[in-house]
Write a protein that holds these residues in place. Sequence first.
Motif, short mmCIF file in Angstrom:
data_model
loop_
_atom_site.label_atom_id
_atom_site.label_comp_id
_atom_site.label_asym_id
_atom_site.label_seq_id
_atom_site.Cartn_x
_atom_site.Cartn_y
_atom_site.Cartn_z
N ARG A 147 9.44 10.09 -4.71
CA ARG A 147 9.14 8.74 -5.22
C ARG A 147 9.50 8.55 -6.69
NH1 ARG A 147 5.44 6.39 -1.43
NH2 ARG A 147 5.47 4.53 -2.74
N GLU A 148 9.61 9.64 -7.43
CA GLU A 148 9.82 9.53 -8.87
C GLU A 148 11.09 8.74 -9.26
OE1 GLU A 148 8.45 12.66 -11.79
OE2 GLU A 148 10.58 13.05 -11.74
N ASP A 157 0.98 3.84 -1.83
CA ASP A 157 1.66 2.91 -2.74
C ASP A 157 0.71 2.37 -3.80
OD1 ASP A 157 4.31 2.76 -1.21
OD2 ASP A 157 2.85 2.21 0.32
N THR A 174 1.81 4.86 3.86
CA THR A 174 2.73 4.44 2.80
C THR A 174 3.80 3.53 3.37
OG1 THR A 174 4.22 5.22 1.07
CG2 THR A 174 4.22 6.45 3.12
N VAL A 233 0.00 5.18 -6.30
CA VAL A 233 1.10 5.38 -7.26
C VAL A 233 1.11 4.27 -8.30
CG1 VAL A 233 3.61 5.40 -7.51
CG2 VAL A 233 2.53 6.71 -5.68
N SER A 257 13.37 7.81 5.38
CA SER A 257 12.30 7.98 4.39
C SER A 257 10.97 8.32 5.06
CB SER A 257 12.17 6.73 3.52
OG SER A 257 11.95 5.58 4.31
N GLY A 285 12.46 6.24 -7.88
CA GLY A 285 12.17 4.82 -7.73
C GLY A 285 11.25 4.31 -8.84
N TYR A 287 5.47 15.48 -3.13
CA TYR A 287 6.20 14.37 -2.51
C TYR A 287 6.45 13.26 -3.53
CZ TYR A 287 6.96 10.13 0.24
OH TYR A 287 7.45 8.95 0.71
N VAL A 288 5.43 12.89 -4.30
CA VAL A 288 5.56 11.82 -5.29
C VAL A 288 6.61 12.20 -6.33
CG1 VAL A 288 4.40 10.62 -7.18
CG2 VAL A 288 3.24 10.88 -4.97
#
Length: 303
Positions: A86-87, A151, A8, A154, A15, A89, A81-82
């Motif tokens: 990441r949510e 990436d 990723t 997602v 990060s 963002g 994790y997502v």
Amino acid sequence: MDFFTISTNVESAVSANQFADYLKRLTKSLHKGSVKSDFVYMPKHSRAEWSISLRPKKKGAQAEEHSKKIMDELARVIAEYVVDVREPGIVRKILTKDYELDESEKQAVEAICHRFLGMEEGQAEARKARVMLVWTAFREMIEGQSSLDLDGFVTFRLQDYGMKLREMVDYAVEEFLLDKQYEDFIGLLQYFVYFQEPLTPFIHVMHKRGSEFVILNEGLKQIEASSGDVVMRMADQELLMEDVIVSTLISLSPERILLHTRDPEALAITTIRRIFGDRVQLCLRCPQCKDFHQGTRQRDQVT
């Protein structure tokens, strides 16, 4: 599957470590000797890569079942994790693409999204549902694969999850605009009241419940609520019960308001206090309160 790599983009070492911390949950939960994992952070390329080698001690069907359990667990860790990392963002990208908002407005909408998406304590079910959406998509994606770019996954493979987030963003923007409209309206009424000369020395406002009020003069005689024309002209919108009370108070323009209530946190009470400011004095318990509420209870019992 004997070997799998997931990589990723990362913005910084911080990060990258976040990504690694989630994957450590997987290796900690597995039997010793059953897997070998490696994590690599490449700061020049802003990339992080994690690989896992399966070393099942069992053979045949048992080995396949063991491998499946490990990949199920990997899917769970990546899904968490997502959703957790990441949510925010993803929400910001949706806001930037779909709405023309300044930075402060985006932050306000993001705060509402945070509440809608159930990220606050005691709202685990909403988060769990989104984790399951990501888990399902990830598990389907890695079937038969030996590597995955997170990436790309997602961006292109989370349609159901993305739709859920877009719905929440739309709801959050709608609530933000309604809140902004409310704040603008309150500000307009505050301005109007500030420059209005007092017409009535003193009134009682008796709060029954919710947005139900009775207005009394100094002699405790009831004053009928007006039609709300003042508020209606200023807001150009359908009247609510609390609008009628506010409009009546503006029409009376009292110098002092004694606001009797047993629910000082009610929205209607907050609205009146904000609009009339120092003119309002709050009363939580007095002889008039006691007589009024006893009479209200008796009338309710009769009806």
